[in-house]
Write an enzyme that holds these catalytic residues in place. Structure first.
Site, short mmCIF file in Angstrom:
data_model
loop_
_atom_site.label_atom_id
_atom_site.label_comp_id
_atom_site.label_asym_id
_atom_site.label_seq_id
_atom_site.Cartn_x
_atom_site.Cartn_y
_atom_site.Cartn_z
N SER A 199 0.82 -1.20 0.00
CA SER A 199 0.00 0.00 0.00
C SER A 199 0.87 1.27 0.00
O SER A 199 1.58 1.52 -0.96
CB SER A 199 -0.95 -0.06 1.19
OG SER A 199 -1.94 0.91 1.08
N HIS B 291 -8.00 -5.40 1.41
CA HIS B 291 -6.74 -4.65 1.49
C HIS B 291 -5.82 -5.20 2.58
O HIS B 291 -4.69 -5.58 2.32
CB HIS B 291 -7.05 -3.18 1.74
CG HIS B 291 -5.87 -2.28 1.54
ND1 HIS B 291 -5.29 -2.09 0.32
CD2 HIS B 291 -5.14 -1.54 2.42
CE1 HIS B 291 -4.26 -1.26 0.44
NE2 HIS B 291 -4.14 -0.92 1.71
#
Ligand SMILES: *[C@@H]1O[C@H](CO)[C@@H](O)[C@H](O)[C@H]1NC(C)=O
Ligand SMILES: *[C@@H]1O[C@H](CO)[C@@H](O)[C@H](O)[C@H]1NC(C)=O
Ligand SMILES: *[C@@H]1O[C@H](CO)[C@@H](O)[C@H](O)[C@H]1NC(C)=O
Length: 416
Positions: free
Chosen positions: A184, A389
């Site tokens: 990320s 995620h």
């Protein structure tokens, strides 16, 4: 899309929460490890990186990287005790927003990516970015007294922290290149480095980006949108009233989650629900033990300014620098609009792994990025339709769903 009234309500709620949290902080003595042990917290939730990895048979050295602008980041070199020889070159593993190096241990041996990479006898270096509890030191500024310490966002992390970490690891190991794995923000800041620091991109053989955060136009998480957009709108007010640092370890919200999640009875339903609310529901993916551990390290803290930067990227179709408004932009950048990052400069071979159920870095933004990167070796969806995620760091299925591909690429750029 959230309605206007809804957003306003969320902004209000958020401001109250932040203010209450920060006021209470002044009155609360942080719960120390002895007390946590007594109260039955999971040990891994309060030990530090070195202690946890040692507990499972790994040797971690602590190193301090000092950036050009004076930030001091603790990074860890972690190696498996039983390895006789280590592969070259070294591997850097970099966390995402509001996380720390500890995130790579939270899923435990057999699932945490730091353990899995070290198990293959790679020479692993686990990084930290400014603002979290391992990156809260500065050569001249005091994070508790100098608001200036907190004037940073991903733009500065990409410009200073990632290059400094790379230089440090190369110097310490005597290597010319290394392999880089970023999750990320840990991947997004690498892209920023490639754009802004000519020459640095070539210091990596490969960038393996797990759900890389570049532009975030399509982020679906309503709470994350409301939170970051709220902070973005209120940044001036927050900063001038002393809220420079948000969601740090020891803050009321972190201690509260950590406390609730220590109980076996509550951890599964409740603590999974917190992840599901921020990200997306993926039943059974984050193991029970991990749920009891991870809130000891999350959220790990960042600057109000960085959260505001995310709020801006929710509203933009670009991957660009912080927007200070026309006048300030002219002063700082010499142009009314902040420049977009130059993705053509990301010359390093890139591998991207992403999840279809990711509500923080949406697949549409991943495709947008992949289309603009000049040297993509592979971009593939994790073979689980519910992959979200945070799974990239916390899932107990990492060994099966992420690691084989990741390791195959590391091996391709390694030798014994
Ligand atoms: C981790 O804990 C040990 C004590 O067990 C301490 O010596 C070390 O400095 C700590 N490391 C960090 C980075 O906090
Ligand atoms: C978590 O523990 C409960 C029982 O305490 C068990 O039923 C459940 O299957 C466990 N979940 C996972 C993901 O291991
Ligand atoms: C972007 O980077 C490429 C490769 O380094 C370079 O050739 C190009 O001039 C850069 N573009 C801009 C707008 O700076």
């Amino acid at each position: 899309m959230a309605s206007k009234a809804n957003v306003t309500f969320n902004v209000l709620l958020l401001s109250v929460a932040i203010i209450v949290g920060n006021v209470i902080r002044l009155k609360v003595i942080p719960i120390n490890n002895e007390v946590k042990r007594y109260l039955g917290y999971h040990e891994d939730s309060y030990l530090n990186f070195t202690e946890i990895s040692a507990k499972y048979g790994y040797i971690s050295e602590e190193h301090t990287v000092t950036t050009e602008d004076g930030y001091m980041l603790t990074i860890f070199r972690m190696r498996k005790r039983s390895c006789r020889q280590f592969k070259r070159p070294p591997v850097i593993l970099m966390h995402g927003l509001l996380q720390s190096a500890d995130v790579w241990l939270d899923a435990g041996p057999n699932a945490g990516l730091a353990y899995l990479i070290a198990d293959e006898c790679h020479d692993l270096w686990v990084g930290n970015q400014r603002g979290n509890y391992y990156g809260r030191r500065h050569a001249r500024l005091d994070p508790d007294r100098d608001p200036k310490f907190w004037k940073f966002c991903v733009d500065e992390i990409g410009h200073y922290d990632i290059p400094a970490t790379i230089d440090y690891v190369l110097k310490n190991t005597g290597e010319k290149k290394l392999n880089y794995v970023g999750f990320s923000q840990g991947a997004g800041t690498f892209l920023i480095m490639c754009s802004e620091r000519p020459g640095y991109c070539d210091k990596a053989n490969i960038l393996i980006g797990l759900a890389p955060a570049a532009r975030q136009t399509h982020t679906r998480s309503v709470p994350f949108r409301a939170l970051t957009e709220g902070i973005s709108k209120l940044e001036g007010v927050l900063f001038s009233t002393g809220f420079h640092e948000l969601f740090y370890k020891g803050a009321i919200e972190q201690e509260f989650f950590s406390f609730l999640c220590k109980f076996r009875a509550t951890s599964e339903a409740l603590c999974n629900a917190i992840i599901a609310a921020i990200d997306a529901f993926h039943p059974g993916s984050v193991g029970n033990e991990t749920l009891r551990v991870l809130y000891g390290h999350f959220p790990a803290g960042t600057s109000t300014h960085n959260m505001a930067r995310y709020g801006q990227s929710m509203q933009s179709r670009k991957f660009q620098k912080f927007d200070y408004g026309k006048e300030r932009n002219l002063e700082i950048y010499g142009a009314e609009q902040p420049a977009s990052y130059n993705l053509t400069a990301v010359t390093v071979p890139v591998v991207v792994l992403y999840g279809r159920n990711d509500r923080l870095v949406d697949t549409r933004d991943v495709f947008w990025l992949v289309k603009r990167l000049p040297n993509v070796l592979e971009a593939s969806e994790v073979a689980d339709p519910l992959w979200n995620h945070l799974d990239g760091t916390y899932s107990q299925f990492n060994k099966r769903l992420i690691f084989p591909q990741l390791n195959q690429y590391l091996l391709q750029y390694s030798e014994v």
